[in-house]
Design a protein around this motif. Structure first.
Motif, short mmCIF file in Angstrom:
data_model
loop_
_atom_site.label_atom_id
_atom_site.label_comp_id
_atom_site.label_asym_id
_atom_site.label_seq_id
_atom_site.Cartn_x
_atom_site.Cartn_y
_atom_site.Cartn_z
N ILE A 70 44.25 45.65 47.71
CA ILE A 70 43.02 45.51 47.08
C ILE A 70 43.30 45.03 45.68
CG2 ILE A 70 41.12 46.46 45.96
CD1 ILE A 70 42.37 48.83 48.75
N ARG A 71 42.49 44.28 45.30
CA ARG A 71 42.88 44.00 43.68
C ARG A 71 41.93 45.04 43.18
NH1 ARG A 71 44.46 38.66 43.18
NH2 ARG A 71 45.14 37.41 45.21
N ASP A 72 40.62 45.36 43.53
CA ASP A 72 40.02 46.42 42.64
C ASP A 72 40.05 47.87 42.05
OD1 ASP A 72 36.92 48.17 42.53
OD2 ASP A 72 36.43 46.63 41.76
N ALA A 73 40.31 47.59 41.39
CA ALA A 73 41.00 48.60 40.40
C ALA A 73 40.65 50.17 41.06
CB ALA A 73 41.54 48.71 39.36
N LYS A 74 38.96 50.33 41.20
CA LYS A 74 38.66 51.42 41.36
C LYS A 74 38.77 51.82 43.06
CE LYS A 74 34.75 52.64 39.99
NZ LYS A 74 32.99 52.51 39.32
N ASN A 123 43.41 55.66 32.80
CA ASN A 123 42.60 54.13 31.96
C ASN A 123 42.19 53.32 32.55
OD1 ASN A 123 45.15 53.32 32.14
ND2 ASN A 123 45.36 52.75 30.21
N LYS A 124 42.65 53.60 34.24
CA LYS A 124 41.81 52.51 34.18
C LYS A 124 40.59 52.64 35.79
CE LYS A 124 45.95 49.86 34.45
NZ LYS A 124 47.12 49.46 35.47
N ARG A 125 40.13 54.08 34.86
CA ARG A 125 39.04 54.28 36.12
C ARG A 125 37.40 53.18 36.01
NH1 ARG A 125 39.06 61.10 35.16
NH2 ARG A 125 41.22 60.54 36.04
#
Length: 125
Positions: A70-74, A123-125
């Motif tokens: 999945i590319r979207d971090a969230k 830090n990626k939220r």
């Protein structure tokens, strides 16, 4: 997702792929070695039940593998967390109903992977 979290999730996915394989295809040959405290005559009688259980382990593996792409971090974090919670819950249930060892094999790695996922991805939220 950090590489360390991805490696942990990948390892758990591989583990559940193995569990699915032996439950679906090798229950009567591998099952007695894995569950040595069960009566040997149990395995042939429970072959269909084990295969059904194996499908659920396959779903866990597929979900964990999917989360790695999945590319979207969230959403990657959400899907990873969801499937890791499924694995941890299955491990707790197995520990209560079958053998405490299952918690070490399933719940502990899932908890470690979730910790890595959250600690390395703040830090990626």
């Amino acid at each position: 997702m950090s590489k360390l979290a991805a490696i942990a999730i990948g390892a758990i996915a591989v583990l559940h792929s193995y569990i699915a394989w032996f439950e679906i295809f090798a229950w009567t040959s591998v099952g007695p070695r894995v569950f040595s405290n069960f009566p040997p005559d149990l395995f042939e009688q429970t072959k269909a039940l084990a295969a059904n259980q194996g499908i659920y382990n396959a779903f866990l593996a597929v979900g964990l593998f999917w989360s790695l792409f999945i590319r979207d971090a969230k959403w990657q974090r959400r899907v990873s967390t969801c499937f890791l919670l499924f694995v941890a819950t299955a491990g707790i249930f197995g520990a209560i109903t079958v053998s405490p060892r299952i918690a070490l094999v399933q719940t502990l790695p899932a908890a470690i992977a979730m910790a890595l996922l959250f600690l390395t991805g703040k830090n990626k939220r």
